[in-house]
Design an enzyme around this catalytic site. Structure first.
Site, PDB file in Angstrom:
ATOM      1  N   HIS A 246       0.842  -1.189   0.000  1.00 48.39           N
ATOM      2  CA  HIS A 246       0.000   0.000   0.000  1.00 48.39           C
ATOM      3  C   HIS A 246       0.878   1.240   0.000  1.00 48.39           C
ATOM      4  CE1 HIS A 246      -2.972   2.995   1.390  1.00 48.39           C
ATOM      5  NE2 HIS A 246      -3.868   2.188   0.875  1.00 48.39           N
ATOM      6  N   GLU A 305      -7.689  -4.550  -0.473  1.00 53.24           N
ATOM      7  CA  GLU A 305      -8.223  -5.148  -1.691  1.00 53.24           C
ATOM      8  C   GLU A 305      -8.354  -6.672  -1.590  1.00 53.24           C
ATOM      9  OE1 GLU A 305      -5.217  -3.630  -4.144  1.00 53.24           O
ATOM     10  OE2 GLU A 305      -6.074  -1.623  -4.290  1.00 53.24           O
TER      11      GLU A 305
END
Length: 362
Positions: A246, A305
């Protein structure tokens, strides 16, 4: 100058705090884990919008008004002609939202919260040749979304799972789509314009387009036994492992654990594909091990995700619709940021540095 505005502070906000080093997300003073445990979508929307509108926002009242507004905006579904139905779901949803009037009042907010929740399920059914299901005003936002999607009342566990997802992704600092929303709001263009700008930013594959490819990766891995080998070959080819790493978090994304927890009741009651879950767990373990081995200097862990894909798949959303479902949950954050910018900020007008050729003397 920092390319991409890395670490540049562009706004003060009371809405959310993202601590990438500690792996912590706080929304309006409440940590994400406590919020997901105790709050519904309506609770979270009321929390985010508190003090930003022309009237108080109370969760129970919001639930009632949202139900009525979903029934009202359903009339716009008739504008979804064949050309619009051929678009990707998030594009079709954006096109229908563009029909709505601009404004800053409570009615505009209700309309924008209700619209994506109605338009996305309707478009998904139309794309399958099925008749859209009209909203049920008495249901909660999450329950009605699932009822409109699948043409039957969802289970309690399914409603709780979608609530957890919508709460988890309701706001997340000054990301690309939220910044787009604030830029438009700073011009006083109106909330509909801010939401449309945010959706346009969200649909880019570098921002909101990654959950679907997580399932593509799981399909390609195939079996638990093949996980380590497949992932190793993917890294050899220079590919990114979907659902890991991320831009902000240097440790595990706290939203991943929130959604992993939301899946547990569905697993316990047999409402999810157990083979898919076992494969995902094997891929997660193998990926974390191989990333530590191959990239010891880069902190890469599970992001939102990975479990978004598993949860939305369990709720029977097609993977091409995942970005649209994200927009349903994030719209309240976009609106809150837009109102905060309009009330307290200035016109956003950064400078650029010219690096082109200089004019030559005659």
């Amino acid at each position: 100058m920092k390319n991409g505005l890395e670490d540049v502070v562009a706004a003060e906000t009371r809405l959310s705090d993202v601590d990438g080093e500690a792996g912590r997300l706080v929304i309006r003073g409440v940590s994400l884990d406590r919020l997901v445990e105790r709050a519904t979508y309506e609770d979270t929307a009321a929390l985010l919008l508190e003090g930003l509108l022309d009237r108080p926002v109370i969760a129970d009242d919001l639930k009632t008004r949202l139900g009525r507004m979903r029934a009202e905006v359903f009339a716009h579904v008739q504008a979804a002609d064949e050309a619009l139905q051929e678009l990707p779901p998030v594009d079709g949803m954006r096109a229908l939202i563009a029909r709505l009037p601009d404004g800053e009042d409570f009615e505009t907010v209700l309309r924008l919260l209700a619209a994506p929740a109605v338009f996305l399920p309707a478009l998904l059914r139309l794309q399958k040749g099925e008749t859209p299901v009209a909203p049920s005003p008495s249901l909660s936002q999450s329950a009605d979304i699932l009822a409109m999607l699948n043409a039957n009342l969802p289970s309690r566990e399914q409603v709780s799972a979608l609530d957890a997802y919508l709460v988890t992704i309701s706001d997340h600092g000054l990301n690309a789509s939220t910044f787009a929303s604030r830029v438009i709001a700073s011009t006083r263009a109106g909330l509909t314009s801010s939401v449309l700008a945010a959706i346009s930013a969200l649909k880019g594959p570098l921002h909101g387009g990654a959950p679907g490819p997580v399932l593509d990766m799981l399909d390609a891995v195939g079996t638990e036994a093949d996980a380590k080998t497949w992932l190793g070959h993917a890294l050899d080819r220079g590919e990114r492992l979907m659902g890991f790493g991320h831009r902000i978090y240097r440790v595990r994304d706290p939203r991943a654990d929130a959604l992993k927890g939301a899946l547990k009741p569905l697993i316990a009651t047999g409402q999810v594909d157990h083979d898919r879950i076992r494969l995902a767990e094997a891929v997660e373990q193998a990926a974390l091990a191989i990333l530590r081995e191959r990239k010891p200097d880069r902190p890469l862990d599970v992001n939102v995700e990975f479990y978004t894909a598993l949860l939305l798949d369990a709720l029977k959303f097609p993977r091409e619709a995942f970005t649209g479902v994200f927009a349903i949950g994030r719209t309240v954050g976009w609106i809150a940021h837009a109102r905060e910018q309009a009330l307290e900020g200035r016109l956003i007008r950064p400078r650029s540095v010219y690096v082109g050729p200089l004019p030559q003397a005659a």
